[in-house]
Design a protein around this motif. Structure first.
Motif, short mmCIF file in Angstrom:
data_model
loop_
_atom_site.label_atom_id
_atom_site.label_comp_id
_atom_site.label_asym_id
_atom_site.label_seq_id
_atom_site.Cartn_x
_atom_site.Cartn_y
_atom_site.Cartn_z
N SER A 106 46.68 20.75 -9.21
CA SER A 106 46.78 19.31 -9.46
C SER A 106 47.91 19.00 -10.43
O SER A 106 48.69 18.07 -10.23
CB SER A 106 45.45 18.80 -10.01
N ILE A 107 48.01 19.82 -11.49
CA ILE A 107 49.11 19.60 -12.45
C ILE A 107 50.46 19.82 -11.79
O ILE A 107 51.40 19.05 -11.97
CB ILE A 107 48.93 20.54 -13.66
N GLY A 108 50.56 20.90 -10.96
CA GLY A 108 51.82 21.15 -10.25
C GLY A 108 52.18 20.03 -9.31
O GLY A 108 53.33 19.61 -9.21
N ALA A 109 51.17 19.51 -8.57
CA ALA A 109 51.44 18.40 -7.65
C ALA A 109 51.87 17.16 -8.41
O ALA A 109 52.77 16.41 -7.99
CB ALA A 109 50.20 18.11 -6.82
N GLY A 110 51.24 16.93 -9.60
CA GLY A 110 51.64 15.78 -10.41
C GLY A 110 53.08 15.91 -10.89
O GLY A 110 53.85 14.95 -10.85
N ASN A 111 53.44 17.12 -11.32
CA ASN A 111 54.83 17.34 -11.75
C ASN A 111 55.80 17.15 -10.60
O ASN A 111 56.88 16.60 -10.76
CB ASN A 111 54.97 18.75 -12.33
N PHE A 112 55.41 17.63 -9.40
CA PHE A 112 56.28 17.46 -8.23
C PHE A 112 56.47 15.99 -7.89
O PHE A 112 57.58 15.54 -7.60
CB PHE A 112 55.67 18.21 -7.05
N ARG A 113 55.35 15.23 -7.93
CA ARG A 113 55.47 13.80 -7.65
C ARG A 113 56.32 13.09 -8.70
O ARG A 113 57.14 12.22 -8.36
CB ARG A 113 54.08 13.17 -7.60
N GLN A 152 58.71 14.47 -10.48
CA GLN A 152 60.10 14.86 -10.23
C GLN A 152 60.66 14.11 -9.04
O GLN A 152 61.83 13.66 -9.06
CB GLN A 152 60.18 16.37 -10.01
N ALA A 153 59.84 13.99 -7.98
CA ALA A 153 60.30 13.25 -6.80
C ALA A 153 60.56 11.79 -7.15
O ALA A 153 61.54 11.19 -6.67
CB ALA A 153 59.26 13.35 -5.69
N GLN A 154 59.70 11.20 -8.00
CA GLN A 154 59.90 9.82 -8.40
C GLN A 154 61.18 9.68 -9.23
O GLN A 154 61.95 8.71 -9.04
CB GLN A 154 58.69 9.33 -9.22
N ARG A 155 61.42 10.66 -10.14
CA ARG A 155 62.66 10.60 -10.92
C ARG A 155 63.88 10.76 -10.03
O ARG A 155 64.88 10.06 -10.20
CB ARG A 155 62.63 11.69 -11.99
#
Length: 452
Positions: free
Chosen positions: A78-85, A87-90
């Motif tokens: 979940s933390i990794g997916a949040g970081n990926f999202r 990063q994708a948003q940035r």
């Protein structure tokens, strides 16, 4: 027989003692317990031996450990997916900022080109006026020089006639002094005297006219020098305007050249195809022509026509860009789920964009709808035929908003994203085909990102 049985009895006794020792150790850790079950008629109990308690404790420990590990794994995912999202948003924000900056820069360049074109048109008008004035001054100067030559010829002829008359008058006076003239000599003298007076008056008028012509010629020459100085200043201003226009055209044309080359399209061949489709003449891009008195075109005319050719090329590029799929089919939030290439041993002939059902789908270029309906594994499918032998396909749609034969423009909403056909989830399967052969759609999309 007894001797053979003794070792076996010793081993059994050893096992018994080990088992008793283990049982005693378990008794200390897990003493025997009884679980009573009472009903209305009788009471029963279940004996929980130390071994049973050890198995129960071990099983409980394993379950709790597995639960902790599974929870930690899920939390890390979940933390990794949040970081990926995040990063994708940035990345999306950076990309949008870059697009906005490119759009603003394009608008500024366009405004500069328009302003430079206006200055160029004004300069051409001023040059035309100055050239007209210079030609008029040159014609006037030539007329004055011609008139001055005529006056000088007349003056020389008059001077010669005056000299002849003076000689005749001198001979007559000599004859009169000798007494050979008589009454006839007196009449001739009066006639010659009148002739001399007329010639003197004519000479005076001719000299006055000559002075006026010389003054006009001097004024015309001075005015011509002033006009030449003004024309030189105008030439310098025109050269600066030409230079700015040429730089603006270079900045505008090069990205378009790079965009079409990145998409695998020959810019010259593309321009020729568009020009054949738009073969009308006239309008603001008609080549300029200046009167050269039968000579070669001047440098300003050549530079002006080169700039107009660049502007015409930009206009043709704009028309071509509208008819080639350089745009994105999905403008809302999405994620790439599968790209172009081999997948599970088969060619995946397009790019997949995943988003919720109902997400708008847009045409990526101008064209004509050739298919709009159900197509086996594609589900609801739209095919659009574009210029240059290019076709785009939009598959797995939930809704189709166009009909066969309808002409669409780049950016028109043609349908909604869905999950129809052979699909594992809501997404758009987008294809680009050139001459019937599939090509990677991202080639066109990446090429268009640097310009649009």
């Amino acid at each position: 027989m007894a001797k053979r049985g003794q070792p076996r009895d010793g081993k059994d006794q050893l096992r018994t003692r080990i088992g008793q020792a283990l049982h005693a150790a378990l008794e200390k850790r897990f003493p025997e317990k009884r679980l009573f079950l009472r009903s209305d008629e009788q009471t029963r109990f279940i004996r929980l031996k130390p071994e049973t308690q050890l198995l129960a404790w071990t099983g409980s420990t394993l379950i709790v450990g597995w639960t902790i590990i599974a929870t930690a794994v899920l939390l890390m995912d979940s933390i990794g997916a949040g970081n990926f999202r995040a990063q994708a948003q940035r990345d999306k924000m950076v990309y949008e900022e870059r697009l906005n900056a490119l759009s603003a820069e394009r608008d500024v360049r366009l405004a500069e080109a328009v302003a430079a074109q206006n200055r160029f048109s004004t300069a051409l008008e001023q040059i035309s006026i100055m050239q007209t004035e210079l030609l008029r001054s040159e014609d006037r100067r030539r007329e004055l020089e011609t008139g001055l030559d005529v006056v000088q010829s007349t003056l020389r002829r008059t001077m010669m006639e005056r000299t002849e008359t003076q000689e005749r008058l001198a001979s007559l006076e000599t004859a009169l002094e000798d007494g050979n003239g008589g009454a006839i000599g007196g009449a001739a003298t009066d006639e010659l005297t009148g002739t001399v007076d007329i010639l003197a008056a004519a000479l005076a008028d001719t000299a006055e006219e000559r002075d006026m012509i010389a003054a006009d010629a001097e004024f015309a020459l001075g005015h011509a020098a002033e006009l030449e100085a003004r024309i030189e200043q105008m030439d310098q201003r025109n050269d600066e305007i030409f230079r700015q226009l040429e730089e603006a055209m270079l900045v505008s044309v090069e990205p378009l050249d790079d965009m079409f080359r990145a998409a695998g399209m020959d810019p010259d061949n593309l321009i020729n195809q568009v020009r054949r489709g738009y073969s009308g003449t006239g309008g603001p891009l008609t080549p300029l022509s200046f009167s050269t008195m039968g000579g070669e075109p001047d440098a300003d005319g050549l530079r002006a026509n080169a700039i107009l050719n660049s502007m015409d090329r930009i206009n043709l590029y704009r028309i071509a860009a509208e008819r080639a799929p350089f745009d994105m089919p999905v403008k809302s939030d999405f994620r790439f789920t599968s790209g172009f290439g081999q997948r599970w041993g088969r060619l995946h002939a397009g790019t997949d964009f995943a988003a919720p059902i109902g997400t708008p789908i847009y045409a990526t270029a101008d064209g004509v709808v050739t298919s709009a309906g159900w197509s086996s594994g594609y589900g609801r499918l739209i095919k659009i035929q574009h210029e240059f032998g290019i076709e785009t396909r939009y598959a797995h749609l939930n809704r189709i908003n166009v009909q066969v034969g309808q002409r669409v423009s780049r950016g028109d909403r043609i349908g909604d994203m869905g999950n129809s056909g052979r699909s594992t989830g809501p997404h758009l399967h987008y294809e680009v085909r050139v001459g019937g052969n599939p090509v990677n759609p991202m080639i066109y999309i990446r090429a268009g990102r640097d310009v649009f």
